[in-house]
Design a protein around this motif. Structure first.
Motif, PDB file in Angstrom:
ATOM      1  N   THR A 143       0.873  -1.135   0.053  1.00 13.70           N
ATOM      2  CA  THR A 143       0.062  -0.020   0.096  1.00 13.70           C
ATOM      3  C   THR A 143       0.904   1.249   0.119  1.00 13.70           C
ATOM      4  OG1 THR A 143      -0.033   0.061   2.383  1.00 13.70           O
ATOM      5  CG2 THR A 143      -1.936  -1.132   1.288  1.00 13.70           C
ATOM      6  N   VAL A 144       0.181   2.349  -0.282  1.00 18.79           N
ATOM      7  CA  VAL A 144       1.030   3.550  -0.113  1.00 18.79           C
ATOM      8  C   VAL A 144       0.182   4.461   0.842  1.00 18.79           C
ATOM      9  CG1 VAL A 144       1.802   5.781  -1.537  1.00 18.79           C
ATOM     10  CG2 VAL A 144       1.593   3.361  -2.578  1.00 18.79           C
ATOM     11  N   PRO A 145       1.134   4.761   1.845  1.00 17.38           N
ATOM     12  CA  PRO A 145       0.312   5.533   3.030  1.00 17.38           C
ATOM     13  C   PRO A 145      -0.329   6.809   2.560  1.00 17.38           C
ATOM     14  CG  PRO A 145       2.490   4.636   3.747  1.00 17.38           C
ATOM     15  CD  PRO A 145       2.483   4.325   2.291  1.00 17.38           C
ATOM     16  N   GLY A 146      -1.393   7.061   2.795  1.00 13.82           N
ATOM     17  CA  GLY A 146      -2.131   8.348   2.524  1.00 13.82           C
ATOM     18  C   GLY A 146      -2.683   8.427   1.086  1.00 13.82           C
ATOM     19  N   ARG A 147      -2.581   7.402   0.445  1.00 14.66           N
ATOM     20  CA  ARG A 147      -3.238   7.253  -0.849  1.00 14.66           C
ATOM     21  C   ARG A 147      -4.007   6.054  -0.947  1.00 14.66           C
ATOM     22  NH1 ARG A 147       0.604   9.725  -4.789  1.00 14.66           N
ATOM     23  NH2 ARG A 147      -1.026   9.634  -6.234  1.00 14.66           N
ATOM     24  N   HIS A 148      -4.998   5.992  -2.153  1.00 14.03           N
ATOM     25  CA  HIS A 148      -5.893   4.922  -2.220  1.00 14.03           C
ATOM     26  C   HIS A 148      -5.696   4.421  -3.763  1.00 14.03           C
ATOM     27  CE1 HIS A 148      -9.622   2.682  -1.781  1.00 14.03           C
ATOM     28  NE2 HIS A 148      -9.964   3.153  -3.018  1.00 14.03           N
ATOM     29  N   ILE A 149      -5.443   2.981  -3.601  1.00 20.60           N
ATOM     30  CA  ILE A 149      -5.352   2.355  -4.907  1.00 20.60           C
ATOM     31  C   ILE A 149      -6.872   2.033  -5.555  1.00 20.60           C
ATOM     32  CG2 ILE A 149      -4.939   0.261  -6.102  1.00 20.60           C
ATOM     33  CD1 ILE A 149      -2.634  -0.343  -3.863  1.00 20.60           C
ATOM     34  N   THR A 150      -7.021   2.992  -6.654  1.00 16.49           N
ATOM     35  CA  THR A 150      -8.322   2.803  -7.139  1.00 16.49           C
ATOM     36  C   THR A 150      -8.606   1.478  -8.169  1.00 16.49           C
ATOM     37  OG1 THR A 150      -7.590   4.371  -9.055  1.00 16.49           O
ATOM     38  CG2 THR A 150      -8.580   5.411  -6.888  1.00 16.49           C
ATOM     39  N   GLN A 151      -7.496   1.291  -8.833  1.00 17.26           N
ATOM     40  CA  GLN A 151      -7.359   0.254  -9.812  1.00 17.26           C
ATOM     41  C   GLN A 151      -6.131  -0.633  -9.612  1.00 17.26           C
ATOM     42  OE1 GLN A 151      -8.145   1.635 -13.873  1.00 17.26           O
ATOM     43  NE2 GLN A 151      -8.661  -0.163 -14.497  1.00 17.26           N
ATOM     44  N   THR A 152      -6.273  -1.948  -9.849  1.00 14.81           N
ATOM     45  CA  THR A 152      -5.101  -2.799  -9.839  1.00 14.81           C
ATOM     46  C   THR A 152      -5.320  -3.232 -11.259  1.00 14.81           C
ATOM     47  OG1 THR A 152      -5.333  -3.483  -7.549  1.00 14.81           O
ATOM     48  CG2 THR A 152      -4.154  -4.915  -9.026  1.00 14.81           C
ATOM     49  N   LEU A 153      -3.825  -3.237 -11.855  1.00 15.92           N
ATOM     50  CA  LEU A 153      -3.899  -3.341 -13.322  1.00 15.92           C
ATOM     51  C   LEU A 153      -3.368  -4.519 -13.816  1.00 15.92           C
ATOM     52  CD1 LEU A 153      -3.057   0.406 -14.333  1.00 15.92           C
ATOM     53  CD2 LEU A 153      -5.089  -0.828 -14.529  1.00 15.92           C
ATOM     54  N   GLY A 154      -2.488  -5.192 -12.977  1.00 18.62           N
ATOM     55  CA  GLY A 154      -1.707  -6.395 -13.165  1.00 18.62           C
ATOM     56  C   GLY A 154      -0.299  -6.351 -12.720  1.00 18.62           C
ATOM     57  N   LEU A 155       0.163  -7.748 -13.146  1.00 21.45           N
ATOM     58  CA  LEU A 155       1.755  -7.948 -12.738  1.00 21.45           C
ATOM     59  C   LEU A 155       2.481  -7.168 -13.924  1.00 21.45           C
ATOM     60  CD1 LEU A 155       4.079  -9.506 -11.619  1.00 21.45           C
ATOM     61  CD2 LEU A 155       3.562 -11.189 -13.289  1.00 21.45           C
ATOM     62  N   VAL A 156       3.398  -6.637 -13.727  1.00 26.75           N
ATOM     63  CA  VAL A 156       4.632  -5.890 -14.706  1.00 26.75           C
ATOM     64  C   VAL A 156       5.855  -6.466 -14.230  1.00 26.75           C
ATOM     65  CG1 VAL A 156       3.117  -3.982 -15.314  1.00 26.75           C
ATOM     66  CG2 VAL A 156       4.562  -3.950 -13.349  1.00 26.75           C
ATOM     67  N   LYS A 157       6.676  -6.474 -15.291  1.00 21.64           N
ATOM     68  CA  LYS A 157       7.962  -6.939 -15.162  1.00 21.64           C
ATOM     69  C   LYS A 157       8.972  -6.530 -16.180  1.00 21.64           C
ATOM     70  CE  LYS A 157       6.257 -11.091 -17.575  1.00 21.64           C
ATOM     71  NZ  LYS A 157       5.276  -9.980 -18.160  1.00 21.64           N
ATOM     72  N   GLU A 193      20.820 -12.975 -14.624  1.00 22.47           N
ATOM     73  CA  GLU A 193      19.589 -12.327 -14.995  1.00 22.47           C
ATOM     74  C   GLU A 193      19.114 -11.601 -13.861  1.00 22.47           C
ATOM     75  OE1 GLU A 193      15.088 -13.599 -16.786  1.00 22.47           O
ATOM     76  OE2 GLU A 193      16.067 -14.877 -15.305  1.00 22.47           O
ATOM     77  N   VAL A 194      18.663 -10.342 -14.009  1.00 24.87           N
ATOM     78  CA  VAL A 194      18.028  -9.645 -12.946  1.00 24.87           C
ATOM     79  C   VAL A 194      16.496  -9.247 -13.516  1.00 24.87           C
ATOM     80  CG1 VAL A 194      17.960  -7.465 -11.943  1.00 24.87           C
ATOM     81  CG2 VAL A 194      20.068  -8.672 -12.483  1.00 24.87           C
ATOM     82  N   VAL A 195      15.624  -9.675 -12.663  1.00 30.32           N
ATOM     83  CA  VAL A 195      14.322  -9.498 -12.801  1.00 30.32           C
ATOM     84  C   VAL A 195      13.783  -8.373 -11.941  1.00 30.32           C
ATOM     85  CG1 VAL A 195      11.948 -10.576 -13.045  1.00 30.32           C
ATOM     86  CG2 VAL A 195      13.930 -11.780 -13.880  1.00 30.32           C
ATOM     87  N   ALA A 196      12.784  -7.483 -12.176  1.00 30.98           N
ATOM     88  CA  ALA A 196      12.118  -6.747 -11.398  1.00 30.98           C
ATOM     89  C   ALA A 196      10.650  -6.864 -11.836  1.00 30.98           C
ATOM     90  CB  ALA A 196      12.422  -5.250 -11.951  1.00 30.98           C
ATOM     91  N   TYR A 197       9.983  -7.075 -10.799  1.00 33.24           N
ATOM     92  CA  TYR A 197       8.310  -7.089 -10.754  1.00 33.24           C
ATOM     93  C   TYR A 197       7.638  -6.559  -9.804  1.00 33.24           C
ATOM     94  CZ  TYR A 197       9.151 -10.865  -7.339  1.00 33.24           C
ATOM     95  OH  TYR A 197       9.236 -11.761  -6.458  1.00 33.24           O
ATOM     96  N   GLY A 198       6.286  -6.201  -9.876  1.00 35.45           N
ATOM     97  CA  GLY A 198       5.628  -5.750  -8.981  1.00 35.45           C
ATOM     98  C   GLY A 198       3.929  -5.612  -9.679  1.00 35.45           C
ATOM     99  N   THR A 199       3.011  -4.916  -8.905  1.00 35.09           N
ATOM    100  CA  THR A 199       1.800  -4.891  -9.305  1.00 35.09           C
ATOM    101  C   THR A 199       1.650  -3.577  -9.830  1.00 35.09           C
ATOM    102  OG1 THR A 199       1.145  -6.513  -7.595  1.00 35.09           O
ATOM    103  CG2 THR A 199      -0.551  -4.984  -8.386  1.00 35.09           C
ATOM    104  N   ALA A 200       1.190  -3.514 -10.948  1.00 33.20           N
ATOM    105  CA  ALA A 200       0.847  -1.950 -11.377  1.00 33.20           C
ATOM    106  C   ALA A 200      -0.365  -1.400 -11.053  1.00 33.20           C
ATOM    107  CB  ALA A 200       0.901  -2.024 -13.096  1.00 33.20           C
ATOM    108  N   VAL A 201      -0.632  -0.337 -10.552  1.00 24.99           N
ATOM    109  CA  VAL A 201      -1.891   0.261  -9.789  1.00 24.99           C
ATOM    110  C   VAL A 201      -2.104   1.689 -10.297  1.00 24.99           C
ATOM    111  CG1 VAL A 201      -1.690  -1.422  -7.878  1.00 24.99           C
ATOM    112  CG2 VAL A 201      -0.737   0.983  -7.644  1.00 24.99           C
ATOM    113  N   ARG A 202      -3.310   1.924 -10.238  1.00 31.14           N
ATOM    114  CA  ARG A 202      -3.452   3.617 -10.333  1.00 31.14           C
ATOM    115  C   ARG A 202      -4.009   3.999  -8.955  1.00 31.14           C
ATOM    116  NH1 ARG A 202      -2.812   6.591 -13.811  1.00 31.14           N
ATOM    117  NH2 ARG A 202      -4.346   7.827 -13.524  1.00 31.14           N
ATOM    118  N   LEU A 203      -3.329   5.111  -8.474  1.00 33.18           N
ATOM    119  CA  LEU A 203      -3.474   5.849  -7.480  1.00 33.18           C
ATOM    120  C   LEU A 203      -4.286   7.029  -7.417  1.00 33.18           C
ATOM    121  CD1 LEU A 203      -0.177   5.667  -5.612  1.00 33.18           C
ATOM    122  CD2 LEU A 203      -1.842   3.910  -5.285  1.00 33.18           C
ATOM    123  N   GLU A 204      -5.109   7.430  -6.462  1.00 35.16           N
ATOM    124  CA  GLU A 204      -5.851   8.847  -6.534  1.00 35.16           C
ATOM    125  C   GLU A 204      -5.154   9.597  -5.529  1.00 35.16           C
ATOM    126  OE1 GLU A 204      -9.204   8.357  -3.391  1.00 35.16           O
ATOM    127  OE2 GLU A 204      -9.904   7.990  -5.317  1.00 35.16           O
TER     128      GLU A 204
END
Length: 107
Positions: free
Chosen positions: A11-25, A96-107
């Motif tokens: 989560t991001v303190p003080g911010r609200h996740i409005t949409q989860t867009l999926g895995l990005v890598k 190999e180096v891999v970066a991954y996470g969850t793409a979201v939209r914050l308000e």
């Protein structure tokens, strides 16, 4: 990358996740240069930081993160949460180096 918030938390303190867009890598595979390998081998005898390998992995991490961010931009994200980095050995001379996470939209 400046307009993309990246955090290792879910989560991001003080911010609200409005949409989860999926895995990005993003990933990259890097190999050692024979000249750097020789210098690093000599440094192993004396001890201390192996700057040639540290520089190689720093560049690989940055490239993997840049590629992950580009994928998140394509999805319309303005943040990536729960970002992680992993490194694995492909051969004795390449990693190999891999970066991954969850793409979201914050308000």
């Amino acid at each position: 990358m400046a307009d993309m918030l990246i955090t290792t938390t879910e989560t991001v303190p003080g911010r609200h996740i409005t949409q989860t867009l999926g895995l990005v890598k993003g990933s990259t595979v890097r190999s050692k240069h024979i000249g750097s390998d020789i210098v690093a081998g000599l440094r192993n005898i004396v001890g201390g930081e192996v700057k040639e390998y540290a520089s190689l992995l720093t560049g690989a991490r940055e490239q993997a993160i840049d590629r992950m961010v580009a994928e998140a931009h394509l999805l319309g994200a303005n943040a990536i949460v729960a970002m992680r980095l992993e490194t694995s050995t492909i051969t004795q001379a390449a990693s190999e180096v891999v970066a991954y996470g969850t793409a979201v939209r914050l308000e």
